[in-house]
Design an enzyme around this catalytic site. Sequence first.
Site, short mmCIF file in Angstrom:
data_model
loop_
_atom_site.label_atom_id
_atom_site.label_comp_id
_atom_site.label_asym_id
_atom_site.label_seq_id
_atom_site.Cartn_x
_atom_site.Cartn_y
_atom_site.Cartn_z
N GLY A 32 0.84 -1.20 0.00
CA GLY A 32 0.00 0.00 0.00
C GLY A 32 0.87 1.25 0.00
CG HIS A 33 3.28 2.21 3.44
ND1 HIS A 33 3.25 1.08 4.23
CD2 HIS A 33 2.75 3.20 4.21
CE1 HIS A 33 2.74 1.38 5.41
NE2 HIS A 33 2.42 2.66 5.42
CD GLN A 57 -0.31 9.47 13.58
OE1 GLN A 57 0.35 10.38 13.08
NE2 GLN A 57 -0.93 8.56 12.85
CE LYS A 144 -6.11 0.04 6.13
NZ LYS A 144 -5.86 0.83 7.35
P1 AMP Z 1 0.85 4.95 7.80
O1 AMP Z 1 2.27 4.48 7.71
O2 AMP Z 1 -0.10 3.94 8.31
O3 AMP Z 1 0.74 6.30 8.48
O4 AMP Z 1 0.41 5.21 6.30
C1 AMP Z 1 1.12 6.08 5.46
C2 AMP Z 1 0.29 6.37 4.24
O5 AMP Z 1 0.06 5.16 3.54
C3 AMP Z 1 -1.10 6.95 4.62
O6 AMP Z 1 -1.42 7.98 3.71
C4 AMP Z 1 -1.99 5.75 4.44
O7 AMP Z 1 -3.32 6.10 4.13
C5 AMP Z 1 -1.33 5.03 3.28
N1 AMP Z 1 -1.73 3.62 3.26
C6 AMP Z 1 -1.75 2.74 4.30
N2 AMP Z 1 -2.24 1.54 3.91
C7 AMP Z 1 -2.55 1.66 2.60
C8 AMP Z 1 -3.12 0.78 1.63
N3 AMP Z 1 -3.45 -0.47 1.93
N4 AMP Z 1 -3.29 1.24 0.38
C9 AMP Z 1 -2.95 2.52 0.04
N5 AMP Z 1 -2.42 3.40 0.92
C10 AMP Z 1 -2.22 2.99 2.19
#
Ligand code: AMP
Length: 276
Positions: A32-33, A57, A144
């Site tokens: 996803g990232h 957060q 997401k």
């Molecule tokens: P995080 O590391 O959880 O803060 O996520 C960093 C970025 O990656 C945020 O903008 C999330 O929305 C995005 N993200 C997390 N999981 C996914 C996913 N499965 N598909 C697309 N983007 C994602």
Amino acid sequence: MTVLRTIQDVRKALQNKPGVGLVPTMGALHEGHRALLGQCAKECDTSIVSIFVNPTQFGPNEDFAKYPRPLEADLEAAESEGVQYAFVPEVDEIYHGNVTTVHVAGVTELWEGALRPGHFDGVATVVLKLFNIVRPERAYFGLKDLQQCSVVSRMVQDLNLTVDLRFVETVRAQSGLALSSRNTYLSVELRTKASQLYAELTKCADQIVNPTADVNSLVEACAEQLESLGFHVDYVALVDPHSMRPLSAGTADSRIIAAVRLGGVRLIDNVPAKNG
Ligand code: AMP
């Protein structure tokens, strides 16, 4: 890949660099990232990922201490997506002596904002700080975290920021489960069960396409079905993705959002639920 540890490192490295694109993350990078990173690297002359597990957060009973931090693998993943810089600061580099926070009202009132008090203040504050440190032309976020997208959009609009926001559709496992760094907390068995969340949300969305559908009953039935499958449901709702207010009928860009708990792990997801 150049790793930058301090704000001064970032300023020096990006000085006079054209078209900077930023992907803010908390690390533990998955596909996803990678979608965000790949798109950023492709669209921007200069690309930078921030890897920062942001303490403000997390609630007091949340997983800040145990959140996964596989830095070496993260740097390799970002590099293989073509990202040039990683900003990996210590907590003190970001927050030392800070007493100011950003509060985005309205869009934070319901859902995650109601269940995780202070969460979006932490998100908005760190994202604004990252924008001011990196000064990106574009920044990439995943749909997401739909309410997070809406919070960042409101902040950019209300505070007259010039960054161009790009939202990227959720990347899923083959089972339909939305990829998340927190999926590593799930056993193999629970991961299989977790994929039923997407299946039920999709079923509900398919019914909302019908303009005569009774949205409240459909959403309630979806929550009941999830409970009967063994999920503890925090909420299921049809919302407008800009205001994050509930809707009683589908619109062109409405989405069904949900948060559930499964074996002590909290999962959030959302799917488009268009009208007609
Ligand atoms: P995080 O590391 O959880 O803060 O996520 C960093 C970025 O990656 C945020 O903008 C999330 O929305 C995005 N993200 C997390 N999981 C996914 C996913 N499965 N598909 C697309 N983007 C994602």
